[in-house]
Design an enzyme around this catalytic site. Structure first.
Site, PDB file in Angstrom:
ATOM      1  CG  ASN A  52      37.491 -20.587  17.195  1.00 36.74           C
ATOM      2  OD1 ASN A  52      37.200 -21.724  17.514  1.00 36.74           O
ATOM      3  ND2 ASN A  52      38.698 -20.257  16.760  1.00 36.74           N
ATOM      4  CD  GLU A  91      37.428 -21.419   8.644  1.00 35.96           C
ATOM      5  OE1 GLU A  91      36.615 -21.656   9.553  1.00 35.96           O
ATOM      6  OE2 GLU A  91      37.905 -22.315   7.919  1.00 35.96           O
ATOM      7  CD  GLU A 113      33.342 -27.675   8.396  1.00 35.82           C
ATOM      8  OE1 GLU A 113      33.689 -26.910   7.479  1.00 35.82           O
ATOM      9  OE2 GLU A 113      33.619 -27.455   9.592  1.00 35.82           O
TER      10      GLU A 113
END
Length: 912
Positions: free
Chosen positions: A321, A354, A376
């Site tokens: 996020n 991340e 990814e």
């Protein structure tokens, strides 16, 4: 997003449109918090209208392009007592096509009011629900004209989710045993629609202004910094967060909880108050990594802050996020006295993953989920690029090959899929989060970097990020950014991303002449020679006469400058392919390893071990030849070849464990122990040495204890007795503690003591290691009990159920119970973890992974056929599981007699 399984290194050590229902919702319900039952009753009481004969305004699972969102003004008010939430969202829209229906996503939300705001006037909208597509249609009585801007306002309510997706409930226990509740979000890939009505596709980027209401005892976090707090009646506070940059809905995040944090510069780490001391390492690592990425990408971090939040209940490893990355506690919290070297490495790489997403995935996002690998695969690749610079002491280069080997295991099956592949519905999208998108994506990027050069690759990446900032891309956009006048990158790389599988290069050396051919490597009974697949391969080699890496085109014949004693292709295994050395080539390389294994790099040695056993699987090399090569491992000291040796040899006796072949199983186990005995004996029961040495020690001592190697068992037993006598206060070396706990968990008293320690501990590393030991115990009643406890989620959290179940399935005393548990609780597992998720996939493939009989093949096929019958869905993981069992049957039927004969010969030689 990082997949679950971040601790798989240690775990391995122990081993989805049907009938469409339209509902019209009248704008009569007030915006209040209601339970699901109350919501349904109120809905029935005030909105009893079902349209049966009205034409659908839209019947596609993908949203139409008539409007696009520009800005969301979102208000969320969770109630952590009644476990529900209310909300309001106003979405500013640009009208691209004339329409009277606005289609967007909504799942399990009770929309009580819908209005269209246009030219200063407000009009009520009719709401049609289409649950099968997780969509709602907002119907206007007037046509909405193209070229205008308008807004839709929606008031809604729902329960906090009991799963790990959407806006969900999480809990933790304090040291005093009190249960605290928090609410957190996990929206990737398709769960933002469960928290607020939205255009929940990655290409619909917009800005978000978020407000969150909370009690004074809680803290609220979101993607952007809080700009002000407004006091409301009844002691409620409303936090206003700054307007976000343009981003996709799956990156929106908010969190309401009691929390403590560490901060440095723009970075903060949040966790529960009693665990704040374990946050310091993550903060330090994040600061270094964010600085690295700003320098590498040559683009400043786009947001004013970066929060890292540990969530007590979290299905995946972590989530990117934007500005508020969320993590499993075990993926973020580190204690220098209790966390092992493997855990330190794992946490650092997860944070690196991340934070890489803040550029790859967030700043530049794939157009649709078929190109998930652009997110990814890149984040996985950048883990290694970044950590090798920011934390060189972690020796991250020693684990990259393992990612490629993992990808090849899946990619060798006929059920594999291209890196970029067509998907539409949420189940298919979930299935994209697998080793092909992550690990294979990273490996082909590493191959391309090696081919282009690090500088040329980096320049292309920077060009890509700058060109497409705040936009969406497809794979060809990346290739175009990397292409130069001399090289058609897309022409080369399309062969790696648009077709599944990987190549097997066959090599035959005759004097100076080297004959080359390629075909798809395929484990199934289907012939790889008829697949018709070809790849553009950056082929590298080195010889006995030259350590220089040579790059050559794949052709029928390669001519060397002179004759050589040996040749090794795919130098350091930077290429995503394997090589078969025909006409005595394997004998030559086996002899080289026996005489002077250091003539080849550790990666080359590991790749030879992997390749020859893969070739046994397809009948290109006899098993005894592969076992002959493995004999050199008695002299090996480097972690990568040793670990690959274990990866190839241990599964052989795991097959026998499930066939009740006790004598042969005992022989094979004995061979492996003897092969590594000298290396095991060299290990100290300390935390001394480099990170790779410490990781290797952890594995070797655990393996030795599992296999009953008496010197290790005696040492571990003595340490466990002392640790237990101190009531768990004695400090054990963190790298060897798992072996100590394993030995202790063999007795009922030791198991119970370990479980009580687990129950009361606040250290995530300690809890992880103890849980691994508990599930490896031979006590079958304890194994069944801990699986049930994990399902209930009181002491052992349900987020840990998948790892518990898989670990028990690897236990020779527990595998039957794990399969029974999976069948008995399949519906609950799917409800909690979602059909198609990598969590479910991992459970299916791992629990069935070592079955090798026709009876078990039929049992597995029958069970999943009954569960999926009538759904119209085929789960890729079920296809993989069936393929693996079929391969195990073929392998054992063909090779077990050869294995026994070879082991007998080795036994005779040792006796002589």
């Amino acid at each position: 997003m990082l997949l679950p399984g971040i601790r798989m290194e240690l775990q391995t050590l122990l081993y989805f449109c049907g009938l469409q229902v339209l509902v019209v919702i009248l704008n009569l319900c007030p915006s209040v918090a209601v339970t699901e039952k109350q919501s349904e009753e109120k809905h029935k009481a005030t909105s009893p209208f079902t349209i049966k004969n009205q034409a659908l305004p839209w019947d596609n699972i993908r949203l139409p392009q008539a409007v696009k969102p520009l800005h969301y003004d979102l208000l969320i008010h969770p109630n952590l007592t009644s476990l529900d939430f209310t909300g309001f969202v106003q979405i500013q829209l640009e009208v691209l096509q004339e329409t009277s229906a606005i289609i967007l996503h909504s799942k399990d939300l009770h929309i009580s009011k819908a209005e269209l705001v246009e030219s200063g006037r407000t009009h009520p909208l009719q709401v049609l629900e289409l649950p099968s597509n997780q969509q709602v249609a907002l119907l206007s009585s007037d046509v909405i004209v193209k070229g205008r801007q308008c807004a839709v306002s929606l008031t809604f309510a729902a329960n906090l989710s009991e799963t790990f997706h959407g806006f969900y409930k999480s809990t933790y226990r304090t040291r005093n045993g009190d249960v605290r509740v928090l609410a957190s979000t996990q929206f990737e890939p398709t769960s933002a629609r469960s928290a607020f009505p939205c255009f929940d596709e990655p290409a619909f980027k917009a800005n978000f202004s978020i407000r969150i209401r909370r009690e004074a005892r809680h803290v609220a976090l979101s993607n952007m910094p809080r700009v002000k707090t407004v006091e409301l009646p009844d002691g409620i506070l409303e936090d206003h967060f700054d307007t976000s940059v343009k981003m996709s809905t799956y990156l929106v995040a908010f969190l309401v909880r009691d929390v403590f944090f560490f901060s440095l510069s723009i970075i903060s780490v949040y966790t529960e108050p009693e665990k704040i001391s374990q946050a310091e390492f993550a903060l330090d690592a994040a600061v270094k990594l964010l600085d690295f990425y700003e320098d590498y990408f040559d683009i400043p971090y786009p947001l004013p802050k970066q929060d890292l939040a540990a969530i007590p209940d979290f299905q995946v490893g972590a989530m990117e996020n934007w500005g508020l990355t969320t993590y499993r506690e075990s993926a973020l919290l580190f204690d220098p006295t209790k966390s092992s070297a493997s855990e330190k490495l794992g946490i650092t790489m997860i944070i690196a993953h991340e934070l890489a997403h803040q550029w790859f995935g967030n700043l530049v996002t794939m157009q649709w989920w078929n190109d998930l690998w652009l997110n990814e695969g890149f984040a996985k690749f950048m883990e290694f690029v970044s950590v090798s610079v920011t934390h060189p002491e972690l020796q991250v280069e020693d684990i990259f090959l393992d990612k490629c080997f993992s990808a090849m295991e899946v990619d060798a099956l006929s059920s594999s899929h291209p890196v970029s592949t067509h998907v539409e519905n949420p189940t298919q999208i979930e299935e994209m989060f697998d080793d092909v998108s992550y690990e294979k994506g990273a490996c082909v990027l590493n191959m391309l970097q090696d081919f282009l050069s690090a500088d040329a690759f980096k320049n292309g990446i920077v060009r890509y990020l700058r060109r497409y900032s705040y936009k969406n891309t497809v794979t060809s956009d990346l290739w175009n950014s990397l292409t130069n006048d001399k090289l058609d990158v897309q022409g080369m790389m399309d062969t790696w991303t648009l077709q599944e599988g990987f190549p097997l290069i066959s090599v035959e050396v005759k004097g100076r002449e080297v004959r080359l051919s390629q075909e798809r490597y395929l484990k199934s009974a289907e012939s790889s020679k008829t697949s018709g697949f070809l790849w553009h391969i950056p082929l590298t080699y080195m010889t006995s006469k030259s350590s220089t890496v040579h790059l050559c085109p794949i052709s029928d014949v390669l001519y060397l400058p002179g004759e050589v004693d040996w040749i090794k292709f795919n130098v350091d295994m930077n290429g995503y392919y394997i090589v078969h050395y025909e006409a005595g080539g394997w004998d030559t390389l086996t002899d080289l390893l026996q005489r002077n294994h250091m003539a080849l790099s550790s990666n080359d040695r590991a790749s030879l071990i992997s390749s020859i056993f893969q070739l046994v699987s397809i009948g290109e090399v006899p098993l005894d030849k592969a076992l002959d090569l493995s004999l050199y491992l008695s002299k090996e000291r480097h972690i990568m070849p040793v670990m690959q040796g274990f990866s190839e040899l241990v599964p052989l006796y795991k097959l026998m464990e499930k066939r009740d072949m006790e004598d042969l199983e005992k022989q094979m186990k004995g061979y492996i122990v003897n092969l590594f005995r000298d290396l095991i004996d060299l290990q100290s029961w300390t935390n001394d040495g480099s990170v790779s040495e410490r990781r290797l020690r952890s594995y070797l001592l655990l393996f030795a204890c599992v296999r009953g190697y008496q010197p290790c068992v005696d040492k571990a037993t003595a340490l466990f007795v002392k640790w237990k006598k101190s009531n768990g206060t004695m400090s054990l070396p963190s790298d060897v503690s798992l072996a100590v706990y394993f030995v202790g968990a063999r007795s009922p008293e030791g198991w119970d003591f370990l479980f009580e320690t687990y129950r009361h501990s606040l250290y995530t590393s300690l809890k992880f290691q103890i849980k691994a030991a508990l599930t490896s115990s031979p006590l079958t009643e304890k194994l069944r009990w801990i699986m049930e406890q994990s399902l209930e989620g009181d002491v052992v959290k349900t987020q840990d159920l998948p790892s518990v179940l898989v670990s028990v399935s690897k236990n020779p005393k527990g595998y039957k119970h794990a399969w029974d548990f999976l069948r008995a609780n399949w519906d609950r597992l799917v409800k909690k973890f979602e059909l198609g998720s990598q969590t479910i996939a991992n459970i299916v493939t791992e629990v069935t992974g070592s079955y090798s009989t026709k009876e078990m093949l039929e049992e597995v096929r029958s069970f999943f056929s009954s569960k999926l019958e009538g759904t119209g869905m085929e789960l890729r993981c079920v296809q993989q599981a069936l393929e693996n069992i079929e391969e195990n049957i073929r392998w054992t039927d063909k090779n077990l007699p050869l294995l026994k004969a070879w082991l007998d010969r080795q036994g005779s030689l040792q006796r002589e």
